[in-house]
Design a protein around this motif. Structure first.
Motif, short mmCIF file in Angstrom:
data_model
loop_
_atom_site.label_atom_id
_atom_site.label_comp_id
_atom_site.label_asym_id
_atom_site.label_seq_id
_atom_site.Cartn_x
_atom_site.Cartn_y
_atom_site.Cartn_z
N ILE A 57 0.84 -1.21 0.00
CA ILE A 57 0.00 0.00 0.00
C ILE A 57 0.88 1.26 0.00
CG2 ILE A 57 -1.62 1.35 1.41
CD1 ILE A 57 -2.86 -1.41 2.19
N VAL A 58 1.88 1.24 0.87
CA VAL A 58 2.78 2.40 0.95
C VAL A 58 3.50 2.61 -0.39
CG1 VAL A 58 4.89 3.27 2.04
CG2 VAL A 58 3.08 2.27 3.44
N ALA A 59 3.95 1.48 -1.02
CA ALA A 59 4.66 1.57 -2.29
C ALA A 59 3.74 2.15 -3.37
CB ALA A 59 5.17 0.20 -2.70
N ILE A 60 2.50 1.67 -3.40
CA ILE A 60 1.55 2.15 -4.43
C ILE A 60 1.28 3.65 -4.24
CG2 ILE A 60 -0.86 2.01 -5.19
CD1 ILE A 60 -0.57 -1.06 -4.70
N LEU A 61 1.06 4.04 -2.99
CA LEU A 61 0.78 5.46 -2.72
C LEU A 61 1.97 6.33 -3.13
CD1 LEU A 61 -1.03 5.31 0.73
CD2 LEU A 61 -2.02 5.94 -1.47
N GLY A 62 3.16 5.85 -2.80
CA GLY A 62 4.38 6.60 -3.15
C GLY A 62 4.53 6.72 -4.65
N ALA A 63 4.33 5.58 -5.35
CA ALA A 63 4.48 5.58 -6.82
C ALA A 63 3.44 6.49 -7.46
CB ALA A 63 4.33 4.15 -7.33
N ASP A 64 2.22 6.46 -6.91
CA ASP A 64 1.14 7.27 -7.47
C ASP A 64 1.47 8.76 -7.39
OD1 ASP A 64 -1.50 7.57 -8.51
OD2 ASP A 64 -2.05 8.40 -6.55
N SER A 65 1.96 9.18 -6.21
CA SER A 65 2.27 10.61 -6.06
C SER A 65 3.45 11.01 -6.96
CB SER A 65 2.56 10.95 -4.60
OG SER A 65 3.81 10.47 -4.25
N LEU A 66 4.41 10.07 -7.11
CA LEU A 66 5.56 10.35 -7.99
C LEU A 66 5.11 10.51 -9.44
CD1 LEU A 66 8.48 8.10 -6.72
CD2 LEU A 66 8.47 10.58 -6.93
N LEU A 67 4.25 9.55 -9.87
CA LEU A 67 3.76 9.60 -11.25
C LEU A 67 2.95 10.88 -11.49
CD1 LEU A 67 2.68 5.91 -11.93
CD2 LEU A 67 4.48 7.19 -13.04
N GLY A 68 2.14 11.24 -10.48
CA GLY A 68 1.32 12.46 -10.58
C GLY A 68 2.19 13.69 -10.76
N ARG A 69 3.29 13.72 -10.00
CA ARG A 69 4.19 14.86 -10.09
C ARG A 69 4.84 14.92 -11.48
NH1 ARG A 69 8.11 14.83 -5.20
NH2 ARG A 69 6.23 14.24 -4.11
N HIS A 70 5.23 13.74 -11.97
CA HIS A 70 5.86 13.63 -13.28
C HIS A 70 4.90 14.10 -14.38
CE1 HIS A 70 8.54 12.12 -16.32
NE2 HIS A 70 7.58 11.38 -16.85
N GLU A 71 3.64 13.68 -14.24
CA GLU A 71 2.61 14.01 -15.21
C GLU A 71 2.37 15.52 -15.23
OE1 GLU A 71 -1.58 12.46 -14.91
OE2 GLU A 71 -0.46 10.71 -15.59
N SER A 72 2.26 16.12 -14.04
CA SER A 72 1.99 17.57 -13.99
C SER A 72 3.18 18.36 -14.54
CB SER A 72 1.64 18.02 -12.57
OG SER A 72 2.68 17.72 -11.72
N ALA A 73 4.40 17.80 -14.34
CA ALA A 73 5.59 18.47 -14.90
C ALA A 73 5.53 18.42 -16.42
CB ALA A 73 6.85 17.79 -14.40
N GLN A 74 5.07 17.27 -16.95
CA GLN A 74 4.95 17.12 -18.41
C GLN A 74 3.92 18.09 -18.97
OE1 GLN A 74 4.15 12.95 -18.98
NE2 GLN A 74 6.09 12.68 -20.08
N ILE A 75 2.78 18.21 -18.27
CA ILE A 75 1.71 19.11 -18.72
C ILE A 75 2.21 20.55 -18.71
CG2 ILE A 75 -0.56 20.05 -18.11
CD1 ILE A 75 -1.24 17.16 -17.17
N ALA A 76 2.92 20.90 -17.63
CA ALA A 76 3.44 22.27 -17.52
C ALA A 76 4.42 22.56 -18.66
CB ALA A 76 4.14 22.43 -16.18
N ALA A 77 5.22 21.53 -19.02
CA ALA A 77 6.17 21.71 -20.12
C ALA A 77 5.44 21.91 -21.44
CB ALA A 77 7.10 20.51 -20.19
N LEU A 78 4.35 21.13 -21.63
CA LEU A 78 3.58 21.23 -22.87
C LEU A 78 2.87 22.58 -22.99
CD1 LEU A 78 2.00 17.67 -23.11
CD2 LEU A 78 3.57 18.72 -24.73
N LEU A 79 2.35 23.07 -21.85
CA LEU A 79 1.61 24.34 -21.88
C LEU A 79 2.53 25.55 -21.84
CD1 LEU A 79 -1.26 23.38 -19.45
CD2 LEU A 79 -1.45 23.74 -21.91
N ASP A 80 3.82 25.27 -21.74
CA ASP A 80 4.82 26.34 -21.76
C ASP A 80 4.60 27.36 -20.63
OD1 ASP A 80 7.12 27.14 -22.85
OD2 ASP A 80 6.23 28.39 -24.42
N GLY A 81 4.30 26.87 -19.47
CA GLY A 81 4.18 27.76 -18.31
C GLY A 81 2.79 28.33 -18.10
N ARG A 82 1.88 28.17 -19.11
CA ARG A 82 0.53 28.73 -18.93
C ARG A 82 -0.27 27.85 -17.97
NH1 ARG A 82 -1.67 28.86 -24.69
NH2 ARG A 82 0.08 27.48 -25.01
N PRO A 83 -1.20 28.42 -17.21
CA PRO A 83 -1.98 27.59 -16.29
C PRO A 83 -2.89 26.63 -17.05
CG PRO A 83 -2.84 29.82 -16.33
CD PRO A 83 -1.58 29.85 -17.10
N SER A 84 -2.98 25.39 -16.61
CA SER A 84 -3.82 24.40 -17.28
C SER A 84 -5.26 24.53 -16.82
CB SER A 84 -3.31 23.00 -16.95
OG SER A 84 -3.46 22.78 -15.58
#
Lengths: 189, 148
Positions: free
Chosen positions: B57-84
């Motif tokens: 459970i702890v591993a899944i929660l940790g991986a989920d938050s990591l993936l979420g952070r990675h995803e939001s970083a990708q979105i921010a990169a795609l939007l070029d700094g504009r708010p999504s």
């Protein structure tokens, strides 16, 4: 059909036999543990708590803990040090429960309950009686280390593990204790 | 009389006889230990399973938050700094939270989300219109042709 029934009951019988054997093995383990350390733990607890009744209660609690530690036993490298450490912790818990946290803590630190008199028969030989009295006057930590070393044959490393101190500290406290005893006894002579 | 030199003290101490354990102590201790084992809430195997499950459970929660952070970083990169759009929605729910008991129900949050999205869209439209106006002016300077 009939033979199937026989087979099934035979299997069930086997299952119950296995279960009984497992339980017997567990019981044997606890019995073995008691035979190895039970008496010395009781004596140590009497020495720590100054009362045979309290020592018995704490010994029961300690063995209840051992019974629940089925998994932890596999990780224990030195069973002798481990059983003494568990017994010591249980005795401290008992004192805190009995006297309240603050008073219990004071008692543990001062070692006021600790004493040879409760654990040993008063010797008839006067020189031994004098030695026992002098040993009783030593500081609690020295008394405990002398007890564990002389009467239970623990090494300094094991004593260090039981008391949560370094082996060097245990050794130096032991030597100080013995030197004080020698001085006291020679002075009296 | 004993000679009390350093080693003799050890030997003398060993000669002191310990008090015997009370009769029946072994039986009482073993009986209570076995009783407590029966009363234990979890068997050793169940304990292993519980430990493994909690680690998972702890591993899944940790991986989920990591993936979420990675995803939001990708979105921010795609939007070029504009708010999504997600940020707009988050602002709406934050606003609803601040307003507390009055507008905390789901309908109010939805309404606020719609309002926020509409505002964001209007801003975008206004930007496009302004850009077109600027372009028109530039075209007028370049040529006399009417592009309409």
């Amino acid at each position: 059909m009939n033979s199937g029934k026989i087979d099934k009951s035979g299997l069930e019988k086997g299952h119950y036999q296995q279960k009984a054997q497992k339980e017997k093995r567990r019981l044997l383990k606890l019995e073995e543990l008691y035979d190895r350390h039970g008496e010395s733990l009781h004596r140590y607890l009497v020495f720590r708590l100054g009362s045979a009744e309290d020592a018995e209660d704490v010994l029961q609690e300690t063995f209840c803990r051992f019974a629940r530690y089925a998994l932890r036993w596999r990780l224990v490298r030195n069973p002798q040090a481990f059983v003494f450490r568990v017994a010591r912790n249980e005795a401290n818990r008992f004192l805190r429960r009995k006297l309240g946290h603050r008073e219990g803590e004071k008692m543990i630190l001062s070692g006021a309950a600790t004493g040879f008199a409760a654990a040993f028969v008063a010797p008839e030989e006067p020189s031994l009686g004098l030695l026992l009295r002098r040993a009783e006057e030593l500081p609690a930590e020295q008394k405990e280390i002398i007890f564990l070393k002389v009467f239970d044959g623990l090494t300094f490393k094991e004593i260090a593990s039981v008391r949560g101190i370094s082996a060097n500290t245990a050794a130096s406290r032991y030597r100080y204790g013995l030197a004080k005893l020698r001085e006291a006894v020679e002075g009296k002579k | 009389m004993i000679e009390h030199d350093a080693e003799d003290i050890e030997e003398s101490l060993k000669r002191i006889v310990p008090k015997p354990a009370p009769p029946g102590l072994r039986q009482r201790v073993l009986a209570s230990a076995l009783e407590s084992r029966k009363d234990a809430a979890l068997t050793p195997r169940m304990r292993i399973v519980a430990i493994v499950c909690s680690i998972l459970i702890v591993a899944i929660l940790g991986a989920d938050s990591l993936l979420g952070r990675h995803e939001s970083a990708q979105i921010a990169a795609l939007l070029d700094g504009r708010p999504s759009v997600r940020a707009v929605a988050e602002d709406a729910s934050d606003l609803a939270e601040v307003m507390g008991g009055q507008c905390a129900d789901e309908d109010a949050v939805k309404r606020l989300q719609i309002m926020a999205a509409t505002t964001a869209r209007k801003n975008q439209e206004r930007n496009i219109i302004e850009a077109r106006k600027g372009l028109k002016g530039w075209l007028e300077n370049e040529s006399f042709e009417n592009i309409d």
